[in-house]
Write a protein that holds these residues in place. Structure first.
Motif, PDB file in Angstrom:
ATOM      1  N   LYS A  16      44.095  52.669  25.647  1.00  0.00           N
ATOM      2  CA  LYS A  16      44.716  51.469  25.071  1.00  0.00           C
ATOM      3  C   LYS A  16      45.288  50.565  26.161  1.00  0.00           C
ATOM      4  O   LYS A  16      45.032  49.354  26.182  1.00  0.00           O
ATOM      5  N   THR A  17      46.052  51.166  27.072  1.00  0.00           N
ATOM      6  CA  THR A  17      46.655  50.375  28.151  1.00  0.00           C
ATOM      7  C   THR A  17      45.573  49.726  29.005  1.00  0.00           C
ATOM      8  O   THR A  17      45.651  48.549  29.336  1.00  0.00           O
ATOM      9  N   THR A  18      44.548  50.506  29.331  1.00  0.00           N
ATOM     10  CA  THR A  18      43.467  49.970  30.162  1.00  0.00           C
ATOM     11  C   THR A  18      42.788  48.790  29.472  1.00  0.00           C
ATOM     12  O   THR A  18      42.520  47.768  30.100  1.00  0.00           O
TER      13      THR A  18
ATOM     14  N   LEU B 261      54.592  45.133  29.427  1.00  0.00           N
ATOM     15  CA  LEU B 261      54.087  46.439  29.852  1.00  0.00           C
ATOM     16  C   LEU B 261      54.690  47.587  29.049  1.00  0.00           C
ATOM     17  O   LEU B 261      55.759  47.462  28.459  1.00  0.00           O
ATOM     18  N   GLN B 262      53.985  48.711  29.088  1.00  0.00           N
ATOM     19  CA  GLN B 262      54.430  49.908  28.372  1.00  0.00           C
ATOM     20  C   GLN B 262      55.830  50.313  28.818  1.00  0.00           C
ATOM     21  O   GLN B 262      56.668  50.638  27.994  1.00  0.00           O
ATOM     22  N   LYS B 263      56.048  50.313  30.149  1.00  0.00           N
ATOM     23  CA  LYS B 263      57.400  50.565  30.642  1.00  0.00           C
ATOM     24  C   LYS B 263      57.837  49.295  31.339  1.00  0.00           C
ATOM     25  O   LYS B 263      57.606  49.139  32.535  1.00  0.00           O
TER      26      LYS B 263
ATOM     27  N   LEU C 112      51.186  43.437  23.793  1.00  0.00           N
ATOM     28  CA  LEU C 112      52.348  44.335  23.789  1.00  0.00           C
ATOM     29  C   LEU C 112      51.821  45.757  23.917  1.00  0.00           C
ATOM     30  O   LEU C 112      50.998  46.190  23.117  1.00  0.00           O
ATOM     31  N   ASP C 113      52.295  46.475  24.928  1.00  0.00           N
ATOM     32  CA  ASP C 113      51.839  47.849  25.101  1.00  0.00           C
ATOM     33  C   ASP C 113      52.947  48.799  24.648  1.00  0.00           C
ATOM     34  O   ASP C 113      53.969  48.913  25.317  1.00  0.00           O
ATOM     35  N   GLU C 114      52.738  49.448  23.534  1.00  0.00           N
ATOM     36  CA  GLU C 114      53.715  50.398  22.972  1.00  0.00           C
ATOM     37  C   GLU C 114      55.131  49.828  23.030  1.00  0.00           C
ATOM     38  O   GLU C 114      55.990  50.380  23.713  1.00  0.00           O
ATOM     39  N   PRO C 115      55.377  48.729  22.303  1.00  0.00           N
ATOM     40  CA  PRO C 115      56.654  48.028  22.486  1.00  0.00           C
ATOM     41  C   PRO C 115      57.888  48.840  22.098  1.00  0.00           C
ATOM     42  O   PRO C 115      58.978  48.481  22.527  1.00  0.00           O
TER      43      PRO C 115
HETATM   44 MG   LIG Z   1      49.301  53.433  27.343  1.00  0.00          MG
END
Ligand SMILES: [Mg+2]
Ligand SMILES: Nc1ncnc2c1ncn2[C@@H]1O[C@H](COP(=O)(O)OP(=O)(O)O)[C@@H](O)[C@H]1O
Lengths: 362, 228
Positions: free
Chosen positions: A44-46, A87-89, A162-165
């Motif tokens: 997902k992030t990629t 970003l996720q973090k 939005l990555d895993e907000p």
């Molecule tokens: Mg991810």
């Protein structure tokens, strides 16, 4: 015919020799909210990084607003300046909250008056007006996430990634962030692509869901489609369909079929012909338990013995052996009323319409 | 023992009285090393950015070589610069042998690997997410480098100060190419080594105390930076 805002054609990504993204073709329309769901490590992030043009795909093409932006440094910067990514973090720069939010605007050489006005409205949007002069490094996790969202929104992006907000956040912060996101989606009509491993979050916020497992986009559709009619056992597993039973269609009466599952016959609705190898998918919450066989309209009733009982939150999961293994959930109250215990015999009932039939592809 | 004590007292008196010779030598030392550090910084800041922000074959090896050169012997640099700038050497035409100019050249060569390596380390130590965030917010390549330097500022500054520290404390190079000419190329370290061998302990001790004081200021500065 309107052009999709973002379109990918057969994009792949590799890290070393490993295929991380496998031939994904995806369209995202203007104003659409798409949630990518999938287990950790699915890619997902990629995929979001590829869409935000932070990475270039190993092969395939990416279009943004009709322009091909797969390669070409200048074109990619121009396109990237119309998007933003949380970003996720999320990290904040070692400067004040308002300077953080101003960064994207300054890099676009916006006028000072515009910058301060946009920074203020972004702060207001996330309810952090009082934090403008705080050093951003001193914020809590939830506050950092909100600042990152405000920073991404300040530039008035046409697409927000939005990555895993809300991953790793407490329920209160999660609720607050979802509220902000729902507001952006409802009021600003921003196109949003979000990754989440929280199915219900996807369901709450998104109009369309894409399921990514192991680098493949296995299914896209409305939340309802994905949750009730997964096209694939891997998707079914992901969306919590606890019973995936292999069988063969043994009989047919109009659209009603009998599926032979290890000798037991499960009634279901399907258009597949006799002899077809299928999977019968049954959600645990669609199965009810009773101590006596009763004459209900449900087509499927099986007697079985309880093999395992274990609590999950407010519910109790019960595993039965009734010719095939069957997983059900009941409330704590009914577990008590039915006096459920391992070894007891009970009747499990579900409707023929509760069974989703999938053709089996080895 | 009393001799040493007397020398120490005289040295302190020299410092307190701002003895012209002591001040002149200390000033020259600081000026030469500060010039070297500024020039080295002007080389290392952009070069460090180019090396850090680009991917190219042999990058890892290059960084290893730079790190190996941290402990470049001062006399080796001295010999190299001497050969280049002596009247018969290829750069002899500049006629800067035994002048502060050639000392600056030598010190720049000496401290460039150290500054460059420390700048690259400081940039590498910044979270990858910082550059990703900057790029995702629309930063151009240059804008992204600027914000990364800003985030790495304490580490980068520490690198610059370490470079200055190495320049002001080295002796071999200054002695070989500067020649310890009084009022011209005589620095704290060259004066100490010469005066000590001549038995003039007062001047050597006074200069030694100043050098230790400079080192102390540098260390306090570095500690302050590292505590951020
Ligand atoms: Mg991810
Ligand atoms: N920089 C990288 N180098 C090597 N492998 C990576 C890198 N980033 C991610 N991966 C791998 O790629 C796969 C997909 O990762 P990711 O896109 O982060 O998944 P998700 O966001 O769905 O959890 C994982 O197996 C992960 O270990």
């Amino acid at each position: 015919m309107s052009m999709a805002l973002i379109e990918t054609v057969n994009i792949t990504q590799k890290y070393g020799k490993q295929d991380i993204i496998k031939n994904i073709s995806l369209k995202v329309d203007q104003g659409e909210v798409l949630a990518l769901i999938g287990p950790t490590g699915a890619g997902k992030t990629t995929l979001l990084r590829l869409l935000d043009l932070l990475e270039t795909p190993a092969s395939g093409r990416i279009y943004f607003d009709g322009m091909e932006v797969t390669a070409g440094k200048h074109l990619r910067l121009q396109a990237r300046r119309r998007m933003s990514f949380v970003l996720q973090k999320p990290v904040v720069f070692n400067m004040s909250v308002s300077d953080n939010i101003a960064c994207g605007l300054k890099w676009r050489k916006e006028k000072e008056a515009t910058v301060s006005q946009r920074v203020n409205s972004a702060l207001e949007l996330v309810g952090m007006t009082g934090y403008a002069n705080r050093n951003a490094r001193t914020l809590s996790g939830g506050e950092t996430q909100l600042v990152a969202i405000a920073r991404a929104l300040a530039i008035a992006p046409e697409v927000l990634f939005l990555d895993e907000p809300t991953a790793n956040l407490d329920p209160v912060s999660t609720a607050r962030i979802e509220e902000v996101l729902a507001h952006i989606i409802g009021e600003q009509k921003t196109t949003v692509v979000m990754a989440t491993h929280d199915m219900s979050q996807g369901q709450r916020l998104a109009g369309r869901i894409g399921v990514i497992i192991n680098g493949e986009l296995l299914q896209t559709g409305s939340p309802n489609d994905i949750f009730s009619t997964p096209q694939n056992t891997r998707v079914a597993e992901l969306v919590g369909i606890g019973n995936i039973l292999g069988g063969v269609i043994a009989s047919r009466d109009n659209e009603l079929v009998g599926i032979d599952v290890g000798g037991s016959i499960i009634q279901a609705i399907s258009e597949h012909g006799i002899g077809a190898e299928v999977h019968a998918l049954i959600r645990p919450e669609d199965v009810t338990l009773a101590l006596h066989k009763d004459a209900s309209s449900a087509r499927n009733t099986f007697e079985g013995s309880i093999t395992r009982i274990f609590p999950v939150g407010a519910l109790v999961r019960v595993e039965l052996a009734c010719g095939f293994p069957l997983l059900t959930v009941v409330t704590r109250r009914s577990a008590r009323d039915l006096n459920l215990a391992v070894g007891n015999r009970v009747y499990a009932t579900f409707k023929a319409t509760a069974v989703h039939v999938l053709k089996r592809w080895n | 023992m009393t001799e040493l004590w007397e020398a120490l007292v005289t040295a302190v008196k020299l410092i307190i009285a701002f003895d012209p010779e002591v001040m002149q030598i200390a000033g020259r030392s600081l000026a030469i090393s500060a010039t070297s550090s500024v020039i080295a910084a002007l080389i290392c800041l952009p070069l460090g950015a180019v090396i850090h922000f680009n991917r190219f074959p042999g990058k890892r090896t290059l960084i290893n070589i730079i790190q190996t050169l941290f402990s470049l012997p001062t006399v080796a640099v001295g010999l190299f610069v001497f050969v280049l700038f002596s009247s018969a050497g290829p750069l002899g035409g500049f006629g800067i042998m035994f002048s502060p100019a050639v000392m600056v050249v030598g010190q720049v060569v000496l401290i460039t690997p150290l500054m460059l390596g420390l700048i690259i380390s400081a940039l590498s130590a910044t979270d990858k997410a910082i550059t990703d965030t900057a790029v995702s917010l629309g930063a151009s390549g240059f804008q992204m480098s600027v914000i990364t330097f800003r985030e790495a500022r304490f580490g980068v500054l520490a690198g610059l100060i370490m470079g200055f520290g190495r320049a002001i404390s080295e002796v071999g190079l200054s002695l070989m190419v500067g020649g310890n000419i009084r009022g011209f190329t005589r620095t704290i370290t060259t004066a100490i080594s010469l005066e000590t061998s001549k038995g003039d302990l007062e001047l050597a001790l006074a200069l030694g105390m100043i050098l230790i004081f400079v080192a102390l200021v540098i260390n306090i500065g570095l500690n302050r930076i590292q505590q951020r």
